[in-house]
Design a protein around this motif. Structure first.
Motif, PDB file in Angstrom:
ATOM      1  N   PHE C 128      27.077 -12.668  14.590  1.00 45.95           N
ATOM      2  CA  PHE C 128      26.339 -12.982  13.361  1.00 45.95           C
ATOM      3  C   PHE C 128      24.897 -13.389  13.631  1.00 45.95           C
ATOM      4  CE2 PHE C 128      30.852 -13.748  12.357  1.00 45.95           C
ATOM      5  CZ  PHE C 128      31.003 -12.631  11.571  1.00 45.95           C
ATOM      6  N   ASN C 129      24.507 -13.320  14.905  1.00 47.07           N
ATOM      7  CA  ASN C 129      23.113 -13.590  15.238  1.00 47.07           C
ATOM      8  C   ASN C 129      22.265 -12.325  15.246  1.00 47.07           C
ATOM      9  OD1 ASN C 129      23.179 -16.397  15.506  1.00 47.07           O
ATOM     10  ND2 ASN C 129      24.234 -16.180  17.476  1.00 47.07           N
ATOM     11  N   TYR C 130      22.865 -11.228  14.761  1.00 47.46           N
ATOM     12  CA  TYR C 130      22.117  -9.972  14.682  1.00 47.46           C
ATOM     13  C   TYR C 130      21.707  -9.714  13.238  1.00 47.46           C
ATOM     14  CZ  TYR C 130      23.278  -9.211  19.509  1.00 47.46           C
ATOM     15  OH  TYR C 130      23.362  -9.351  20.860  1.00 47.46           O
ATOM     16  N   LYS C 265      17.352  -3.058  22.974  1.00 51.00           N
ATOM     17  CA  LYS C 265      16.957  -3.791  21.769  1.00 51.00           C
ATOM     18  C   LYS C 265      15.721  -4.649  22.023  1.00 51.00           C
ATOM     19  CE  LYS C 265      20.816  -3.078  19.214  1.00 51.00           C
ATOM     20  NZ  LYS C 265      21.805  -4.142  19.195  1.00 51.00           N
ATOM     21  N   ASP C 266      14.957  -4.841  20.954  1.00 50.82           N
ATOM     22  CA  ASP C 266      13.838  -5.790  21.059  1.00 50.82           C
ATOM     23  C   ASP C 266      14.323  -7.183  20.656  1.00 50.82           C
ATOM     24  OD1 ASP C 266      13.902  -5.965  18.287  1.00 50.82           O
ATOM     25  OD2 ASP C 266      12.176  -4.641  17.984  1.00 50.82           O
ATOM     26  N   LYS C 267      13.410  -8.148  20.655  1.00 51.92           N
ATOM     27  CA  LYS C 267      13.835  -9.527  20.425  1.00 51.92           C
ATOM     28  C   LYS C 267      14.340  -9.763  18.994  1.00 51.92           C
ATOM     29  CE  LYS C 267       9.207 -11.342  19.315  1.00 51.92           C
ATOM     30  NZ  LYS C 267       9.321 -10.774  17.971  1.00 51.92           N
ATOM     31  N   ASP C 268      14.011  -8.853  18.093  1.00 49.15           N
ATOM     32  CA  ASP C 268      14.478  -8.981  16.710  1.00 49.15           C
ATOM     33  C   ASP C 268      15.807  -8.293  16.478  1.00 49.15           C
ATOM     34  OD1 ASP C 268      12.183 -10.404  15.956  1.00 49.15           O
ATOM     35  OD2 ASP C 268      11.055  -8.534  15.736  1.00 49.15           O
ATOM     36  N   GLY C 269      16.395  -7.756  17.551  1.00 42.43           N
ATOM     37  CA  GLY C 269      17.703  -7.114  17.400  1.00 42.43           C
ATOM     38  C   GLY C 269      17.606  -5.681  16.918  1.00 42.43           C
ATOM     39  N   MET C 270      16.386  -5.163  16.847  1.00 39.51           N
ATOM     40  CA  MET C 270      16.198  -3.772  16.427  1.00 39.51           C
ATOM     41  C   MET C 270      16.119  -2.903  17.685  1.00 39.51           C
ATOM     42  SD  MET C 270      15.994  -4.266  13.160  1.00 39.51           S
ATOM     43  CE  MET C 270      15.185  -2.918  12.298  1.00 39.51           C
ATOM     44  N   VAL C 271      16.486  -1.619  17.533  1.00 45.00           N
ATOM     45  CA  VAL C 271      16.357  -0.713  18.665  1.00 45.00           C
ATOM     46  C   VAL C 271      14.866  -0.617  19.023  1.00 45.00           C
ATOM     47  CG1 VAL C 271      16.671   1.656  19.469  1.00 45.00           C
ATOM     48  CG2 VAL C 271      18.420   0.576  18.037  1.00 45.00           C
ATOM     49  N   ALA C 272      14.564  -0.885  20.299  1.00 40.03           N
ATOM     50  CA  ALA C 272      13.161  -0.928  20.727  1.00 40.03           C
ATOM     51  C   ALA C 272      12.519   0.451  20.580  1.00 40.03           C
ATOM     52  CB  ALA C 272      13.076  -1.401  22.170  1.00 40.03           C
ATOM     53  N   ASP C 304      23.605  -9.461  29.889  1.00 45.34           N
ATOM     54  CA  ASP C 304      22.532 -10.470  29.954  1.00 45.34           C
ATOM     55  C   ASP C 304      22.096 -10.847  28.550  1.00 45.34           C
ATOM     56  OD1 ASP C 304      22.603 -10.391  32.650  1.00 45.34           O
ATOM     57  OD2 ASP C 304      20.947  -8.947  32.852  1.00 45.34           O
ATOM     58  N   GLU C 305      22.001  -9.810  27.709  1.00 45.07           N
ATOM     59  CA  GLU C 305      21.634 -10.063  26.309  1.00 45.07           C
ATOM     60  C   GLU C 305      22.678 -10.969  25.654  1.00 45.07           C
ATOM     61  OE1 GLU C 305      20.913  -6.572  23.701  1.00 45.07           O
ATOM     62  OE2 GLU C 305      22.165  -7.625  22.251  1.00 45.07           O
ATOM     63  N   PHE C 306      23.948 -10.670  25.922  1.00 47.08           N
ATOM     64  CA  PHE C 306      25.036 -11.465  25.344  1.00 47.08           C
ATOM     65  C   PHE C 306      24.841 -12.952  25.657  1.00 47.08           C
ATOM     66  CE2 PHE C 306      29.207 -13.485  26.006  1.00 47.08           C
ATOM     67  CZ  PHE C 306      29.799 -13.279  24.769  1.00 47.08           C
ATOM     68  N   PHE C 307      24.593 -13.258  26.937  1.00 41.94           N
ATOM     69  CA  PHE C 307      24.468 -14.671  27.311  1.00 41.94           C
ATOM     70  C   PHE C 307      23.189 -15.293  26.765  1.00 41.94           C
ATOM     71  CE2 PHE C 307      27.621 -13.163  30.441  1.00 41.94           C
ATOM     72  CZ  PHE C 307      28.639 -14.055  30.117  1.00 41.94           C
ATOM     73  N   ARG C 308      22.157 -14.452  26.623  1.00 39.23           N
ATOM     74  CA  ARG C 308      20.899 -14.941  26.033  1.00 39.23           C
ATOM     75  C   ARG C 308      21.132 -15.324  24.570  1.00 39.23           C
ATOM     76  NH1 ARG C 308      18.124 -10.708  28.062  1.00 39.23           N
ATOM     77  NH2 ARG C 308      18.012  -9.601  26.078  1.00 39.23           N
ATOM     78  N   VAL C 309      21.852 -14.497  23.874  1.00 35.77           N
ATOM     79  CA  VAL C 309      22.086 -14.757  22.448  1.00 35.77           C
ATOM     80  C   VAL C 309      22.990 -15.977  22.274  1.00 35.77           C
ATOM     81  CG1 VAL C 309      22.993 -13.807  20.281  1.00 35.77           C
ATOM     82  CG2 VAL C 309      21.758 -12.328  21.858  1.00 35.77           C
ATOM     83  N   ILE C 310      24.006 -16.074  23.133  1.00 39.12           N
ATOM     84  CA  ILE C 310      24.940 -17.203  23.043  1.00 39.12           C
ATOM     85  C   ILE C 310      24.222 -18.529  23.272  1.00 39.12           C
ATOM     86  CG2 ILE C 310      26.396 -18.247  24.854  1.00 39.12           C
ATOM     87  CD1 ILE C 310      28.613 -16.525  24.042  1.00 39.12           C
ATOM     88  N   LYS C 311      23.189 -18.467  24.125  1.00 38.49           N
ATOM     89  CA  LYS C 311      22.440 -19.710  24.394  1.00 38.49           C
ATOM     90  C   LYS C 311      21.492 -20.048  23.252  1.00 38.49           C
ATOM     91  CE  LYS C 311      22.798 -19.809  29.393  1.00 38.49           C
ATOM     92  NZ  LYS C 311      22.709 -18.578  30.195  1.00 38.49           N
ATOM     93  N   GLY C 312      21.482 -19.269  22.208  1.00 34.22           N
ATOM     94  CA  GLY C 312      20.665 -19.630  21.043  1.00 34.22           C
ATOM     95  C   GLY C 312      19.408 -18.802  20.906  1.00 34.22           C
ATOM     96  N   ASN C 313      19.218 -17.832  21.790  1.00 35.43           N
ATOM     97  CA  ASN C 313      17.967 -17.065  21.759  1.00 35.43           C
ATOM     98  C   ASN C 313      18.139 -15.650  21.225  1.00 35.43           C
ATOM     99  OD1 ASN C 313      16.518 -19.266  22.901  1.00 35.43           O
ATOM    100  ND2 ASN C 313      17.461 -18.750  24.866  1.00 35.43           N
ATOM    101  N   GLY C 314      19.067 -15.489  20.313  1.00 32.61           N
ATOM    102  CA  GLY C 314      19.261 -14.181  19.705  1.00 32.61           C
ATOM    103  C   GLY C 314      18.304 -13.980  18.552  1.00 32.61           C
ATOM    104  N   PRO C 315      18.338 -12.783  17.966  1.00 28.54           N
ATOM    105  CA  PRO C 315      17.387 -12.459  16.897  1.00 28.54           C
ATOM    106  C   PRO C 315      17.480 -13.383  15.680  1.00 28.54           C
ATOM    107  CG  PRO C 315      18.614 -10.504  17.596  1.00 28.54           C
ATOM    108  CD  PRO C 315      19.196 -11.648  18.328  1.00 28.54           C
ATOM    109  N   CYS C 316      18.685 -13.838  15.323  1.00 30.10           N
ATOM    110  CA  CYS C 316      18.813 -14.568  14.056  1.00 30.10           C
ATOM    111  C   CYS C 316      19.428 -15.959  14.183  1.00 30.10           C
ATOM    112  CB  CYS C 316      19.644 -13.759  13.066  1.00 30.10           C
ATOM    113  SG  CYS C 316      18.957 -12.151  12.700  1.00 30.10           S
ATOM    114  N   ASN C 317      19.628 -16.450  15.428  1.00 27.28           N
ATOM    115  CA  ASN C 317      20.299 -17.752  15.568  1.00 27.28           C
ATOM    116  C   ASN C 317      19.635 -18.825  14.700  1.00 27.28           C
ATOM    117  OD1 ASN C 317      20.552 -16.121  18.017  1.00 27.28           O
ATOM    118  ND2 ASN C 317      21.848 -17.765  18.757  1.00 27.28           N
TER     119      ASN C 317
END
Lengths: 132, 259, 349
Positions: C128-130, C265-272, C304-317
């Motif tokens: 749900f962070n996408y 993906k870019d940092k906003d969760g969109m295809v780069a 790597d993206e998965f763990f980045r997002v889980i740590k709070g740095n996903g596109p919509c956290n």
């Protein structure tokens, strides 16, 4: 983007909330009856401050997924329950004397003296259909 | 009867549109609270009410489409702003204020109870049957919103103050729900929207005041001036343009496509 | 029916804890015999905490999961879709309510759970962070994400904790409607205009990888044998569920004419977008049915993206937590008023 106004929240902070814990409202257990003649079965729990509110919430939450004709809500504090651990509800002593299974085999064996196998099977089918 | 004469089709569809548009936009505003309402159980309940409002609107649009052509989705999403017939009370943003949301439903649901009561006696049978069913659901909405007005009225000074403020702010818009639709008298006298024994505005106000009185709140609503022009004649409030853009954002991308 | 747990539960795992050996053995025996545990039963401390945490995470996910799709309620393109989407999001809130109640009965007040959620102390599902930037994302969420949720929840419905299992079964009944409605939307788009098909493909490119990640990181030896498996809090491993998912959805996507890409993906969760203006992605050549194993191949998502997002740095956290927090803060006075108005004067009832 035409995002709804109330959803356009940018500010974010992880600080503590400015108000103290509010606590939960009282739990009410919800029982629904799907058709007249059927028993009410437990469907869920709603939190509310009074019975009227609980019933109103129960109707909207648990009365909309399936057709439902009647509903009870009961404050959980009014429910008195048994304990799984060690409290005996079903007696440990054999109760065959008050159950069908206590008689079924004997009765069949005794019938065998009066009727042949085929007749007896038909009788037993009828018995299940008509009597139980 | 299940047919109406051509001269009555336009005035009757204007009346039905005014009610359907009220319901669509009220439901649209209410549905925006889904997932973000103050209490989880209330979130579910309020969302259910929003769904019923929109579902009622859909059924009324289908009736209008049968009378004047078109289809329900085109009526709901595809008209120009000035073609909508809702009252301004449903258009206003509630600014995420629960008291405003409740006040809006308080005014609207009580009126729906009465106007669907009248439509249930319509000589046009397709409307009468539908109206009787809608009225039954409206009574549940009324019970729900009345309970909220009571809770907020009795919920301490802060809550009562907010509720009072919301009622006061919406009162002028509430009265404009009674602005006559085009040809309104004609549909009344023809028995399509028969008059009740008592005047509808008086009945409405009496019903509202019973609840506000019990809740320790006051109500100042006056009958609109006979020549007042508002939503029923296509005059839109400031919040409507944005609402319509948002509501039809996807629909307008390809109005002919199935979605 | 439970009388509820009134004693405060210390909500931390404690692997040093000394549990009563006899009770522990009886408890494990009941679970091994596929028996169910009820709220009033004795249970090991770590079982209670593990169950509560998993259920709270699940409840949080339902509540936050209502937000991305909720954004499209006011923009749904037909009366039918509008009604269905409101009902769907309403269901998510209903699921959250039911799951929170399982947790409340295990010892944590709902108020506390909602506070922890909106101050970032507890988490919710990563998916749900996408972002959901188009209407087609709503279709893909209901088809792909709800499809993943059903698979996961079906396995959780075979777990050992009675109240959670009952809730799972009920939730899955409703998820089936979400999934069907999602399928209907995807089918409509893929049978639609070129613009609609493009919209659907672009949304698919955004959601495929998050859905592969849905089931969690690849299994390690510990997850296959850990206490959550022996206690049947979990019944299937992440990789097993992921493979089942691919086996079902890869051929379905193919049949619809959707192309499965490996996208950056870019940092906003969109295809780069590459400097040449084209999307930074290639067709996933691993998507092939393997006769021998009977399974579909696929390229692993970017862990790597998965763990980045889980740590709070996903596109919509930040945006998700902020809206949840705003809602909780705005609702404070309302809850205060309702609690304070308990037992209205007789005239009011």
């Amino acid at each position: 983007m035409g995002l709804s106004k109330i959803r356009q929240i940018e500010a974010h902070d992880d600080s503590e909330l400015s108000f103290p814990p509010e606590g939960d409202a009282k739990p009410y257990e919800v029982f629904i009856q799907l058709n007249r003649g059927q028993p009410h079965v437990h469907s869920g729990t709603v939190d509310a401050v009074d019975g009227k509110m609980a019933l109103s919430y129960a109707k909207k939450h648990f009365g909309r997924d399936q057709e439902c004709v009647h509903m009870w809500v009961v404050p959980r504090e009014a429910m008195i329950s048994t304990n799984y651990d060690g409290e005996i509800i079903w007696p440990l002593t054999d109760q065959g004397y008050r159950l069908v299974r206590g008689y079924a085999i004997d009765v069949r064996r005794k019938w065998e003296r009066f009727r042949d196998q085929e007749e007896l099977d038909r009788y037993q089918d009828d018995d299940i259909k008509e009597m139980f | 009867m299940d047919m109406i004469t051509d001269d009555l089709k336009t005035p009757f569809s204007q009346l039905l549109l005014s009610i359907a548009d009220d319901k669509l936009i009220q439901g649209h505003r209410a549905s925006d609270w889904t997932g973000v309402a103050p209490i989880l159980e209330e979130d579910i309940a309020f969302s259910a009410i929003a769904q019923e409002e929109i579902a009622h609107a859909a059924e009324l649009y289908r009736l209008v489409a049968d009378l004047t052509g078109g289809n329900a989705d085109a009526l709901a999403f595809g008209r120009a702003a000035e073609e909508y017939r809702c009252a301004s009370i449903v258009e206003l943003v509630d600014e995420f204020d629960w008291a405003t949301a409740i006040a809006r439903h308080f005014f609207c649901d009580h009126l729906d109870g009465l106007r669907f009561g009248r439509l249930a006696n319509s000589c046009f049978t397709p409307v009468a049957g539908l109206a009787a069913r809608i009225q039954a659901e409206e009574s549940v909405h009324i019970e729900h919103v009345d309970t909220w007005v009571q809770h907020l009225g009795h919920g301490g000074d802060d809550a009562r103050g907010r509720m009072q403020q919301a009622l006061d702010a919406l009162a002028p818009h509430a009265s404009m729900m009674f602005e006559a639709t085009q040809g309104g008298e004609l549909v009344e006298s023809a028995g399509l929207f028969p008059k009740a024994d008592a005047d509808m505005f008086d009945q409405w106000l009496t019903g509202l005041k019973k609840i506000t009185g019990q809740a320790g709140l006051t109500l100042n609503v006056t009958r609109p001036a006979p020549d007042a022009v508002g939503g029923r004649r296509g005059q839109r409030s400031g919040d409507f343009a944005e609402l319509l853009d948002e509501m039809s954002e996807v629909y307008r991308q390809e109005p002919e496509a199935a979605w | 029916m439970s009388a509820g747990v009134t004693t405060a539960v210390e909500l931390k795992m404690d692997w040093e804890i000394q549990e009563d050996p006899q009770r522990t053995a009886d408890f494990q025996a009941r679970i091994d015999a596929k028996g169910l545990i009820e709220v009033d039963d004795w249970m090991p401390h770590n079982y209670r905490v593990g169950m509560l945490r998993m259920c709270e995470h699940h409840a949080n996910s339902e509540i936050v999961g209502a937000l991305p799709e909720g954004e499209w309620i006011t923009r749904a393109p037909s009366l039918l879709r509008k009604l269905a989407l409101i009902a769907k999001v309403q269901d998510e809130v209903g699921h959250g309510q039911m799951l929170y109640h399982v947790c409340q009965d295990l010892g944590k007040p709902r108020d506390q759970m909602l506070r922890d959620l909106c101050t970032g102390k507890t988490k919710y599902h990563n998916v749900f962070n996408y972002p959901a930037p188009t209407w087609a994302d709503v279709a893909m969420i209901q088809w792909l994400v709800d499809g993943a949720a059903i698979l996961n929840q079906k396995s959780l419905a075979e777990g050992s904790y009675g109240p959670y299992v009952r809730t799972m079964k009920r939730i899955n009944m409703e998820e089936a409607f979400h999934f069907k409605s999602g399928e209907d939307m995807v089918l409509t788009l893929m049978s639609g205009t070129p613009r609609q098909k493009k919209m659907a493909q672009e949304a698919f490119d955004r959601w495929w990888a998050p859905c592969l990640m849905f089931f969690g990181p690849p299994d390690s030896d510990s997850t296959k044998t850990g206490p959550f498996m022996t206690w049947r809090i979990k019944t299937k491993t992440n990789d097993t569920l992921r493979q089942t998912y691919v086996d079902r959805f890869a051929p379905a996507a193919k049949a619809l004419g959707l192309i499965i890409h490996v996208a950056h993906k870019d940092k906003d969760g969109m295809v780069a977008i590459k400097p040449d203006g084209n999307p930074d992605m290639v067709v996933d050549e691993q998507i092939q049915f393997d006769e021998e194993s009977g399974h579909w191949g696929f390229t692993q998502p970017d862990w790597d993206e998965f763990f980045r997002v889980i740590k709070g740095n996903g596109p919509c956290n930040k945006q998700r937590v902020a809206l949840r927090r705003f809602s909780h803060e705005q609702g404070h006075w309302v809850r205060q008023a309702v609690m304070g108005s308990a037992g209205l004067p007789p005239s009011a009832n």
